[in-house]
Design an enzyme around this catalytic site. Structure first.
Site, PDB file in Angstrom:
ATOM      1  N   GLY A 128       0.835  -1.202   0.000  1.00 61.47           N
ATOM      2  CA  GLY A 128       0.000   0.000   0.000  1.00 61.47           C
ATOM      3  C   GLY A 128       0.856   1.231   0.000  1.00 61.47           C
ATOM      4  O   GLY A 128       2.086   1.154   0.090  1.00 61.47           O
ATOM      5  N   SER A 129       0.183   2.367  -0.125  1.00 59.45           N
ATOM      6  CA  SER A 129       0.978   3.593  -0.003  1.00 59.45           C
ATOM      7  C   SER A 129       0.323   4.502   1.013  1.00 59.45           C
ATOM      8  O   SER A 129      -0.901   4.588   1.100  1.00 59.45           O
ATOM      9  CB  SER A 129       1.140   4.277  -1.351  1.00 59.45           C
ATOM     10  OG  SER A 129      -0.083   4.279  -2.027  1.00 59.45           O
ATOM     11  N   GLY A 130       1.155   5.112   1.781  1.00 58.61           N
ATOM     12  CA  GLY A 130       0.663   5.983   2.847  1.00 58.61           C
ATOM     13  C   GLY A 130       1.042   7.413   2.603  1.00 58.61           C
ATOM     14  O   GLY A 130       1.508   7.770   1.519  1.00 58.61           O
ATOM     15  N   PHE A 155       3.498   8.987   3.687  1.00 61.97           N
ATOM     16  CA  PHE A 155       4.925   9.259   3.589  1.00 61.97           C
ATOM     17  C   PHE A 155       5.643   8.497   2.480  1.00 61.97           C
ATOM     18  O   PHE A 155       6.780   8.766   2.181  1.00 61.97           O
ATOM     19  CB  PHE A 155       5.618   8.976   4.925  1.00 61.97           C
ATOM     20  CG  PHE A 155       5.251   9.969   5.976  1.00 61.97           C
ATOM     21  CD1 PHE A 155       5.879  11.204   6.046  1.00 61.97           C
ATOM     22  CD2 PHE A 155       4.248   9.689   6.887  1.00 61.97           C
ATOM     23  CE1 PHE A 155       5.530  12.130   7.009  1.00 61.97           C
ATOM     24  CE2 PHE A 155       3.894  10.607   7.855  1.00 61.97           C
ATOM     25  CZ  PHE A 155       4.534  11.838   7.920  1.00 61.97           C
ATOM     26  N   THR A 213       5.686   4.528  -0.009  1.00 60.67           N
ATOM     27  CA  THR A 213       5.080   3.257  -0.419  1.00 60.67           C
ATOM     28  C   THR A 213       5.647   2.122   0.429  1.00 60.67           C
ATOM     29  O   THR A 213       6.804   2.151   0.839  1.00 60.67           O
ATOM     30  CB  THR A 213       5.374   3.029  -1.908  1.00 60.67           C
ATOM     31  OG1 THR A 213       5.118   4.249  -2.597  1.00 60.67           O
ATOM     32  CG2 THR A 213       4.485   1.956  -2.487  1.00 60.67           C
ATOM     33  N   LYS A 255       9.698   0.147   3.681  1.00 52.94           N
ATOM     34  CA  LYS A 255       8.965   1.399   3.530  1.00 52.94           C
ATOM     35  C   LYS A 255       9.882   2.400   2.859  1.00 52.94           C
ATOM     36  O   LYS A 255      10.981   2.671   3.341  1.00 52.94           O
ATOM     37  CB  LYS A 255       8.524   1.902   4.902  1.00 52.94           C
ATOM     38  CG  LYS A 255       7.523   2.999   4.812  1.00 52.94           C
ATOM     39  CD  LYS A 255       6.827   3.177   6.133  1.00 52.94           C
ATOM     40  CE  LYS A 255       5.746   4.212   6.009  1.00 52.94           C
ATOM     41  NZ  LYS A 255       4.980   4.324   7.229  1.00 52.94           N
ATOM     42  N   ASP A 270       1.759   9.504  16.892  1.00 48.93           N
ATOM     43  CA  ASP A 270       0.677   9.275  15.938  1.00 48.93           C
ATOM     44  C   ASP A 270       0.038   7.905  16.198  1.00 48.93           C
ATOM     45  O   ASP A 270      -0.138   7.108  15.288  1.00 48.93           O
ATOM     46  CB  ASP A 270       1.220   9.374  14.506  1.00 48.93           C
ATOM     47  CG  ASP A 270       0.119   9.642  13.481  1.00 48.93           C
ATOM     48  OD1 ASP A 270      -0.994  10.022  13.888  1.00 48.93           O
ATOM     49  OD2 ASP A 270       0.373   9.456  12.277  1.00 48.93           O
TER      50      ASP A 270
HETATM   51  P1  ADP Z   1      -0.030   5.570   6.460  1.00 42.74           P
HETATM   52  O1  ADP Z   1       0.918   6.614   5.999  1.00 42.74           O
HETATM   53  O2  ADP Z   1      -1.454   5.787   6.043  1.00 42.74           O
HETATM   54  O3  ADP Z   1       0.109   5.329   7.928  1.00 42.74           O
HETATM   55  P2  ADP Z   1       1.655   3.351   5.840  1.00 42.74           P
HETATM   56  O4  ADP Z   1       2.646   3.880   4.891  1.00 42.74           O
HETATM   57  O5  ADP Z   1       2.044   3.208   7.249  1.00 42.74           O
HETATM   58  O6  ADP Z   1       0.345   4.207   5.724  1.00 42.74           O
HETATM   59  O7  ADP Z   1       1.147   1.946   5.348  1.00 42.74           O
HETATM   60  C1  ADP Z   1       0.613   1.714   4.040  1.00 42.74           C
HETATM   61  C2  ADP Z   1       0.028   0.325   3.982  1.00 42.74           C
HETATM   62  O8  ADP Z   1       1.013  -0.669   4.262  1.00 42.74           O
HETATM   63  C3  ADP Z   1      -1.122   0.096   4.957  1.00 42.74           C
HETATM   64  O9  ADP Z   1      -2.135  -0.657   4.310  1.00 42.74           O
HETATM   65  C4  ADP Z   1      -0.497  -0.724   6.049  1.00 42.74           C
HETATM   66  O10 ADP Z   1      -1.449  -1.583   6.638  1.00 42.74           O
HETATM   67  C5  ADP Z   1       0.598  -1.508   5.321  1.00 42.74           C
HETATM   68  N1  ADP Z   1       1.729  -1.762   6.234  1.00 42.74           N
HETATM   69  C6  ADP Z   1       2.593  -0.846   6.732  1.00 42.74           C
HETATM   70  N2  ADP Z   1       3.500  -1.399   7.548  1.00 42.74           N
HETATM   71  C7  ADP Z   1       3.214  -2.738   7.565  1.00 42.74           C
HETATM   72  C8  ADP Z   1       3.788  -3.873   8.233  1.00 42.74           C
HETATM   73  N3  ADP Z   1       4.833  -3.754   9.043  1.00 42.74           N
HETATM   74  N4  ADP Z   1       3.235  -5.083   8.018  1.00 42.74           N
HETATM   75  C9  ADP Z   1       2.146  -5.194   7.210  1.00 42.74           C
HETATM   76  N5  ADP Z   1       1.567  -4.190   6.558  1.00 42.74           N
HETATM   77  C10 ADP Z   1       2.089  -2.973   6.716  1.00 42.74           C
HETATM   78 MG    MG Z   2       0.989   4.178   8.911  1.00 38.79          MG
END
Ligand code: ADP
Ligand code: MG
Length: 375
Positions: free
Chosen positions: A36-38, A40, A42, A61, A158
């Site tokens: 997914g992408s958040g 900050f 991907t 990340k 957060d």
């Molecule tokens: P946000 O910026 O909205 O907090 P993230 O960048 O943290 O989003 O996460 C983006 C996606 O990746 C989300 O769907 C999250 O559930 C998934 N994700 C992030 N870290 C992990 C992890 N350690 N294990 C599994 N999924 C993750």
């Molecule tokens: Mg997050």
């Protein structure tokens, strides 16, 4: 080596038909899937080619930093190094960080259960609700994780369901992307970060942020909000914690699933370090026990559990009897009251003179007599 972006394209593109080996990032991570992408960057699921067997799956990340100045890179790396020292079962393990192209990359533990927000939505859509025991269990894990990082003067900044992950149904705090380390003796970090809906009043008013700002309790004043360890000491929570420990020790004893067993033992150890209860201390000995001793312990625990159930039953019966007694007393009292009133009525009618009609003076007559005297 292929550029990071090119490697990414291979994975996120429709089909990677090439037969050549997948390019590795930082010479060890192979991209498997985009998670997914958040806000900050991907997030990818990767396979760590240098990890032990069974521990290969990790999360990468990628945070785009554009024209990052060298000092900031150093700062970010220092912060990442400090975070990598956090080692707690309720905190997503931070493995490594590095800069690749224009991206600051962080490698963390993979939580296959995704985030808590996703889980809640999933349940909501299916019309399901979480049992109270599950919520309490997660709440306790959350408190243990928060207390651990606050002890180390690290703020999350957060905390929200989207940043809390699930692995083998165990909760893990993650996404320290916006956390800051408290510097020196100053307890207030004044940078404003976080998500408005979950923000504490002091953070919203730019009045700084301290460990209390990570607590979700409703008091507006940070000093009146309890700390994580204070919440853990609330009798109800403490009682639930002990039940949880019994359950975890059972998981450890049964040892059906190696991963689960490891996680459970890990949590037991973490709690033991924190809360010095006689029973919990004894649990650390479990690992050193012979199968026979374990069996005996299991029997003792089963007997304890039986005794607890029995005690609860006795308490319930006592409560029930008490209620019945009270009802009986109330009924008797009402009967008595009715009798007393009845007796009183009887006596009243016997002893009092018969009620007499009240006589009003004849105003007409009064008027005429006044006329008589006035004249
Ligand atoms: P946000 O910026 O909205 O907090 P993230 O960048 O943290 O989003 O996460 C983006 C996606 O990746 C989300 O769907 C999250 O559930 C998934 N994700 C992030 N870290 C992990 C992890 N350690 N294990 C599994 N999924 C993750
Ligand atoms: Mg997050």
């Amino acid at each position: 080596m292929l550029k990071f972006q090119e490697a990414t394209k291979c994975v996120s593109g429709s089909i990677d038909v090439s037969t050549r080996p997948k390019p590795l990032i930082a010479r060890r991570y192979a991209l498997l899937q985009k998670l997914g992408s958040g806000s900050f960057g991907t997030v990818y699921l990767v396979s760590d080619k240098k990890a032990k067997q069974g521990e290969e799956l990790k999360v990468l990340k990628e945070i785009s930093v554009g024209e990052l100045n060298p000092n900031e890179t150093v700062q970010a790396n220092l912060e990442a190094q400090l975070l990598s020292k956090l080692d707690h079962p309720a905190i997503v393990k931070f493995h490594a960080s590095f800069v690749e192209q224009d991206n600051f990359c962080i490698i963390t533990e993979y939580c296959e259960g995704r985030d808590l927000d996703y889980k809640i939505q999933e349940y909501k859509e299916a019309g399901r609700t979480f049992p109270e025991s599950q919520i309490i269990e997660w709440f306790i894990q959350l408190l243990l994780g928060v207390d651990y990082m606050h002890e180390r003067r690290i703020l999350h900044r957060d905390l929200k369901s989207k940043n809390i992950f699930l692995k083998s149904n165990l909760l893990k705090i993650g996404d320290f992307g916006v956390s800051r380390l408290l510097m020196g003796s100053c307890d207030l970090a004044t940078t404003l970060t976080g998500t408005p809906h979950y923000m504490s009043p002091e953070a919203l008013k730019h009045q700084g942020y301290d460990t209390k700002s990570d607590i979700c309790m409703l008091n507006k004043s940070p000093s009146l909000r309890p700390s994580a360890v204070e919440i853990l000491k609330i009798p109800y929570i403490d009682e639930q914690l002990q039940h949880l420990m019994c359950r975890y020790s059972e998981i450890t004893l049964e040892g059906k699933n190696l991963n689960c067993q490891k996680e459970a033992a890990y949590i037991i150890n973490a709690v033991q370090k924190k809360i010095h209860l006689q029973t919990l201390r004894a649990l650390s000995e479990v690992q050193k026990m012979t199968p026979r001793e374990r069996m005996r312990l299991r029997k003792v625990q089963a007997a304890d559990e039986e005794a607890r159930k029995l005690k609860k039953l006795v308490e319930e019966k006592y409560e029930e009897n008490n209620k019945r007694m009270q009802e009986l007393r109330l009924r008797n009292f009402q009967q008595l009251t009715v009798n007393v009133l009845h007796e009183f009525d009887d006596r009243a009618s016997e002893n009092l003179p018969e009620s007499q009609p009240i006589l009003f003076p004849d105003l007409g007559a009064l008027g005429s007599s006044m006329e008589d005297t006035g004249s």
